[in-house]
Write a protein that holds these residues in place. Sequence first.
Motif, PDB file in Angstrom:
ATOM      1  N   SER A  52       0.841  -1.191   0.000  1.00 29.94           N
ATOM      2  CA  SER A  52       0.000   0.000   0.000  1.00 29.94           C
ATOM      3  C   SER A  52       0.882   1.248   0.000  1.00 29.94           C
ATOM      4  N   TYR A  53       0.244   2.373  -0.309  1.00 33.91           N
ATOM      5  CA  TYR A  53       0.927   3.674  -0.255  1.00 33.91           C
ATOM      6  C   TYR A  53       2.146   3.710  -1.178  1.00 33.91           C
ATOM      7  N   GLY A  54       2.025   2.990  -2.309  1.00 34.44           N
ATOM      8  CA  GLY A  54       3.103   2.982  -3.287  1.00 34.44           C
ATOM      9  C   GLY A  54       4.393   2.362  -2.782  1.00 34.44           C
ATOM     10  N   GLY A  55       4.292   1.536  -1.756  1.00 27.87           N
ATOM     11  CA  GLY A  55       5.481   0.891  -1.203  1.00 27.87           C
ATOM     12  C   GLY A  55       6.235   1.762  -0.218  1.00 27.87           C
ATOM     13  N   ARG A  56       5.761   3.015  -0.035  1.00 26.85           N
ATOM     14  CA  ARG A  56       6.429   3.912   0.906  1.00 26.85           C
ATOM     15  C   ARG A  56       6.032   3.556   2.337  1.00 26.85           C
ATOM     16  N   SER A  57       6.771   4.071   3.280  1.00 21.23           N
ATOM     17  CA  SER A  57       6.496   3.785   4.690  1.00 21.23           C
ATOM     18  C   SER A  57       5.401   4.691   5.238  1.00 21.23           C
ATOM     19  N   TYR A  58       4.577   4.116   6.094  1.00 22.06           N
ATOM     20  CA  TYR A  58       3.630   4.898   6.880  1.00 22.06           C
ATOM     21  C   TYR A  58       4.362   5.392   8.131  1.00 22.06           C
ATOM     22  N   PHE A  59       4.029   6.578   8.584  1.00 22.25           N
ATOM     23  CA  PHE A  59       4.566   7.092   9.843  1.00 22.25           C
ATOM     24  C   PHE A  59       3.379   7.409  10.752  1.00 22.25           C
ATOM     25  N   MET A  60       3.348   6.760  11.913  1.00 23.82           N
ATOM     26  CA  MET A  60       2.185   6.818  12.785  1.00 23.82           C
ATOM     27  C   MET A  60       2.576   6.972  14.257  1.00 23.82           C
ATOM     28  N   GLN A  61       1.600   7.484  15.024  1.00 20.35           N
ATOM     29  CA  GLN A  61       1.716   7.493  16.474  1.00 20.35           C
ATOM     30  C   GLN A  61       0.955   6.267  16.997  1.00 20.35           C
ATOM     31  N   PRO A  62       1.630   5.233  17.467  1.00 22.65           N
ATOM     32  CA  PRO A  62       0.942   4.010  17.893  1.00 22.65           C
ATOM     33  C   PRO A  62       0.218   4.232  19.212  1.00 22.65           C
ATOM     34  N   TYR A  63      -1.025   3.764  19.266  1.00 18.11           N
ATOM     35  CA  TYR A  63      -1.811   3.979  20.489  1.00 18.11           C
ATOM     36  C   TYR A  63      -2.075   2.685  21.258  1.00 18.11           C
ATOM     37  N   SER A  64      -2.524   1.646  20.550  1.00 18.54           N
ATOM     38  CA  SER A  64      -2.871   0.415  21.256  1.00 18.54           C
ATOM     39  C   SER A  64      -2.851  -0.768  20.306  1.00 18.54           C
ATOM     40  N   LEU A  65      -2.554  -1.943  20.847  1.00 15.26           N
ATOM     41  CA  LEU A  65      -2.686  -3.201  20.121  1.00 15.26           C
ATOM     42  C   LEU A  65      -4.001  -3.842  20.541  1.00 15.26           C
ATOM     43  N   ILE A  66      -4.787  -4.273  19.554  1.00 13.16           N
ATOM     44  CA  ILE A  66      -6.109  -4.828  19.816  1.00 13.16           C
ATOM     45  C   ILE A  66      -6.201  -6.209  19.178  1.00 13.16           C
ATOM     46  N   TYR A  67      -6.663  -7.179  19.955  1.00 16.21           N
ATOM     47  CA  TYR A  67      -6.808  -8.554  19.451  1.00 16.21           C
ATOM     48  C   TYR A  67      -8.278  -8.842  19.200  1.00 16.21           C
ATOM     49  N   VAL A  68      -8.663  -9.000  17.951  1.00 20.06           N
ATOM     50  CA  VAL A  68     -10.056  -9.214  17.569  1.00 20.06           C
ATOM     51  C   VAL A  68     -10.135 -10.307  16.507  1.00 20.06           C
TER      52      VAL A  68
END
Length: 329
Positions: free
Chosen positions: A171-187
């Motif tokens: 996704s995103y043309g193979g470029r990296s996403y830059f994010m502020q991680p908030y939580s890991l969710i198991y669903v």
Amino acid sequence: MRGTTQKLKLLYLKEIFEEETDNEHAISMPKIVEELKKRGVPAERKSVYDDIRLLQDEYGLAIAHEDGGRTYRLEEHNFEFSELKLIIDAVASCKTLSESKSLQLIDKLKKLCSKHERETLHRQIIVTDRAKTQNSQVHYNINTLNLAISRQRWIGFRYYYYDVKKRKKYSYGGRSYFMQPYSLIYVDNNYYLLAFDNHGKKRHFRVDRMEDVRIHTWSFSMEKINTKVDLENYTKYTFSMYGKGDVVQVTMRFDNNLVSMVLDRFGHDVMLVKDDESHFTITEPIAVSPQFFAWIFALGEKAEIVGPVEVRDQMRKMMEKRLKTYAGK
């Protein structure tokens, strides 16, 4: 050397009880002495009796005497057999873990019970890779993401999906996403990362589809993010069957035979309102999406969207579109 082995005797004795005994299997004193000898610790019965009392009185190990004191067994392991079986079954079926990682974790978990229970577990465990992730780095991703969340640091990663030829595409043309991680969710057997982009928009990503996950030096304030997230509701109405979509208060009508299914899906706090002798309604915030409509459609005549009108219209249009697709073939 003798002094060192004697110091280890209590540890080995505890290990012997955990390994050799459980509620169905006890061990005799001659066997205990034999097992200690195998571990390089010669011992006399009298000293072993004293050590057992020490483990009972000072350490609190639940060691029971049987057959008039001739045999001993550990009454309590850290996990009951049924509890350990539940955990192992969850690991075996977890899609987020690769087959090899599931087997590694199961081997570690089996060490928490006696060798007799271990044999029973081994016969009952089935691990299939049919729906397992192909990303062997998932557990490393989880460690990295947890660390980034605790340190309140931005992360970078690439995100992929598969095309019809089962080829990996980014996704995103193979470029990296830059994010502020908030939580890991198991669903639904998948781990998701809930994160915020640089515009403050909530995003979620399947952890098993993340690659090259790395922590950056840029920091962010978790306190500011906390004011933007109702994590329980976000998880309930965005993940699972609902997918992406605007959250709307939707009234649904169900056949009385579906009460158990509705409680399983929406929780026991959901308010059931009698509609007639055969039906009831609920009103819940729903992330309206094709996944939600498909769920309602699958229930046939036993389920119906009552309102709002816009949501009913959306479902009707989706059904008409699909009908035209099949009618044209």
